[in-house]
Design a protein around this motif. Sequence first.
Motif, short mmCIF file in Angstrom:
data_model
loop_
_atom_site.label_atom_id
_atom_site.label_comp_id
_atom_site.label_asym_id
_atom_site.label_seq_id
_atom_site.Cartn_x
_atom_site.Cartn_y
_atom_site.Cartn_z
N PRO A 150 0.80 -1.23 0.00
CA PRO A 150 0.00 0.00 0.00
C PRO A 150 0.83 1.27 0.00
CG PRO A 150 -0.08 -1.06 2.15
CD PRO A 150 0.61 -2.01 1.22
N GLN A 151 2.03 1.22 0.61
CA GLN A 151 2.89 2.40 0.58
C GLN A 151 3.41 2.66 -0.83
OE1 GLN A 151 5.98 1.86 3.52
NE2 GLN A 151 4.52 1.66 5.21
N PHE A 152 3.77 1.57 -1.51
CA PHE A 152 4.29 1.71 -2.87
C PHE A 152 3.24 2.30 -3.81
CE2 PHE A 152 4.91 -0.02 -7.16
CZ PHE A 152 6.18 0.46 -7.44
N TRP A 153 2.04 1.70 -3.82
CA TRP A 153 0.99 2.23 -4.69
C TRP A 153 0.52 3.59 -4.22
CZ3 TRP A 153 0.64 0.36 -9.30
CH2 TRP A 153 0.96 -1.00 -9.53
N GLY A 154 0.69 3.89 -2.95
CA GLY A 154 0.38 5.22 -2.46
C GLY A 154 1.35 6.27 -2.94
N SER A 155 2.54 5.84 -3.35
CA SER A 155 3.57 6.78 -3.83
C SER A 155 3.44 7.08 -5.31
CB SER A 155 4.96 6.21 -3.54
OG SER A 155 5.30 5.17 -4.47
N MET A 156 2.51 6.43 -6.00
CA MET A 156 2.35 6.65 -7.45
C MET A 156 1.65 7.98 -7.68
SD MET A 156 0.55 4.18 -10.31
CE MET A 156 -1.13 4.58 -9.83
N ASP A 157 2.32 8.88 -8.39
CA ASP A 157 1.74 10.21 -8.60
C ASP A 157 1.46 10.54 -10.06
OD1 ASP A 157 4.29 10.67 -9.58
OD2 ASP A 157 4.54 12.58 -8.53
N ALA A 158 1.75 9.60 -10.98
CA ALA A 158 1.49 9.88 -12.39
C ALA A 158 1.44 8.57 -13.17
CB ALA A 158 2.57 10.79 -12.97
N VAL A 159 0.50 8.51 -14.11
CA VAL A 159 0.37 7.37 -15.03
C VAL A 159 0.22 7.93 -16.44
CG1 VAL A 159 -0.94 5.30 -15.64
CG2 VAL A 159 -0.82 6.04 -13.25
N CYS A 160 0.95 7.37 -17.38
CA CYS A 160 0.88 7.85 -18.75
C CYS A 160 -0.51 7.61 -19.34
CB CYS A 160 1.93 7.16 -19.61
SG CYS A 160 3.61 7.76 -19.31
N GLY A 161 -0.79 8.27 -20.46
CA GLY A 161 -2.10 8.26 -21.06
C GLY A 161 -2.37 7.08 -21.96
N PRO A 162 -3.54 7.08 -22.62
CA PRO A 162 -3.97 5.94 -23.43
C PRO A 162 -3.03 5.55 -24.55
CG PRO A 162 -5.80 7.45 -23.02
CD PRO A 162 -4.57 8.13 -22.53
N ARG A 163 -2.28 6.50 -25.12
CA ARG A 163 -1.38 6.15 -26.22
C ARG A 163 -0.26 5.22 -25.77
NH1 ARG A 163 0.86 11.57 -28.49
NH2 ARG A 163 0.78 12.03 -26.27
N GLU A 164 0.09 5.26 -24.48
CA GLU A 164 1.17 4.41 -23.95
C GLU A 164 0.64 3.10 -23.36
OE1 GLU A 164 4.33 4.86 -24.17
OE2 GLU A 164 4.59 6.98 -24.66
N TRP A 165 -0.68 2.98 -23.26
CA TRP A 165 -1.28 1.80 -22.61
C TRP A 165 -1.16 0.60 -23.55
CZ3 TRP A 165 -5.26 -1.78 -22.98
CH2 TRP A 165 -5.74 -2.34 -21.79
N ALA A 166 -0.71 -0.54 -23.01
CA ALA A 166 -0.53 -1.74 -23.83
C ALA A 166 -0.80 -2.97 -22.98
CB ALA A 166 0.89 -1.80 -24.39
N LEU A 167 -1.13 -4.08 -23.67
CA LEU A 167 -1.36 -5.35 -23.00
C LEU A 167 -0.06 -6.15 -22.89
CD1 LEU A 167 -4.67 -6.52 -24.69
CD2 LEU A 167 -4.39 -5.98 -22.27
N TRP A 168 0.15 -6.77 -21.75
CA TRP A 168 1.30 -7.64 -21.53
C TRP A 168 0.79 -9.00 -21.07
CZ3 TRP A 168 5.56 -5.29 -23.22
CH2 TRP A 168 5.53 -3.89 -23.28
N GLY A 169 1.15 -10.05 -21.82
CA GLY A 169 0.64 -11.38 -21.53
C GLY A 169 1.59 -12.19 -20.67
#
Length: 479
Positions: free
Chosen positions: A428-447
């Motif tokens: 929870p501390q790690f995910w609490g430290s996330m302050d930015a996520v790139c947008g839809p153009r960078e979103w990809a599936l990883w199998g």
Amino acid sequence: MLDLLRETVDRATGHCAYAEARHVHTRQEALALHDELVDAVDTDESEGLGIRVLVGGAWGFAATRDVSSAGAEAALRRALAVAAAQPTAGDRPLAPVTPATGHWDGPCVIDPFGLTLEERLEHLAAAVAAMRGDDRIVRAQATAAMSRTRKALATSDGTAITQVQTTCGAGIEATALGDGELQVRTYPTSHGGTVAQAGWEHVVALDLLAHAPRVAAEAIELLTAPVVPEGRRTLVLHGEQVALQLHESIGHALELDRMLLGEASYAGTSWVQPADLAAGLRYGSPQLNVSADATIPGALGTFGWDDEGVPGARTMLVENGILRNALSDRQSAAAVGLDRSGGCARAEGFARQPIVRMTNVSLEPGDAGSLAELIADTDDGLYLESNRSWSIDDRRWQFQFATEVAREIRGGKLGRLYRNASYAGITPQFWGSMDAVCGPREWALWGLVNCGKGEPGQIMAVSHGTAPARFRDVQVGVA
């Protein structure tokens, strides 16, 4: 086949509270080359029936390779006997489901089994050859995997469905050796590449040949790169690394059977408690939005119905950092008072019974733009790419991950290359430290194709959709 399955569950009427009969036929092939050698051309084919019944709150399960009326009847008798031999479990209701009928086909443009073996090997061999040429590359390898699974399910609730899923994927790896140092670089992901629910067109789109020279060059560059400095740093994680982090510290932690201690003897439990579902547990920062979606085209956890006949659906697990839902099957959903299953009952082949497994657990895109824009917005930190190893405790609380590559970020620009980077934290501390996520153009599936769980063990494939993300004040060390 559906007629046989319906006949089997009809035979169970009056002997159990619920019955299901599954037929599964799977064909798999795995190819591996290194340098000028073919390491493996492994083929496997299996077919059979799995029968599961619920009697007095106890499950009974039996499987058979005898795909006939007599074989199904014998398996049903064994399943009923197993259930009768269990300790009395009391009432064990199942979450309701609307009976389903129909057929579902996954995507496949180029049938991988329609190509000759030579064609597929030549495709991999070209990428291997492109990684060679420098004596410091001591091993260049490529792998590919493909499968086709045909499934049919009939239940005493009235469900009668059929499905076909085709998967395909590949990857390359270069191993460099020099001055007493060994380094590995991979593409598109480590641990065998990435697989999708698709045909050979997915392998073609990976363009292994074009990436091969870069992979080899980076493996060589890592030999003389300095060791990553230790300390607390801002991290920007590549999407593939975010996917593994998501899988291990959110996906598994939110499997409801683990939360209910049903996996305690093998796969472990979870730091999340069932009561946290109603309490609104804060799992991470407001930028954390996580979905479980069995409808994403091309993803490995996509289907028409799960192995209990629950239709594939999209569910938000975490919204703005707050826990909303868990991954569940009909039994675990009913146990905590949910009005429906999460549609996460999946079984490996005919000889295993369905248990709670991830569908496609994904980090929703944010508003941080492109990876280049996120790096430009980061004054000082590290960019980490391509998982090298991972370790996490059985509650999914404490973890350590290592990556193949680390690059310095200084003044919003990528700088020097580092080797042997790792980072560690508490979920929870790690995910609490996330302050930015790139947008839809960078979103990809990883199998991922090697997720293990259950006793006896089952291997399952799942995809994770992610974009690069930034985390503040994370402990970095040397792997």
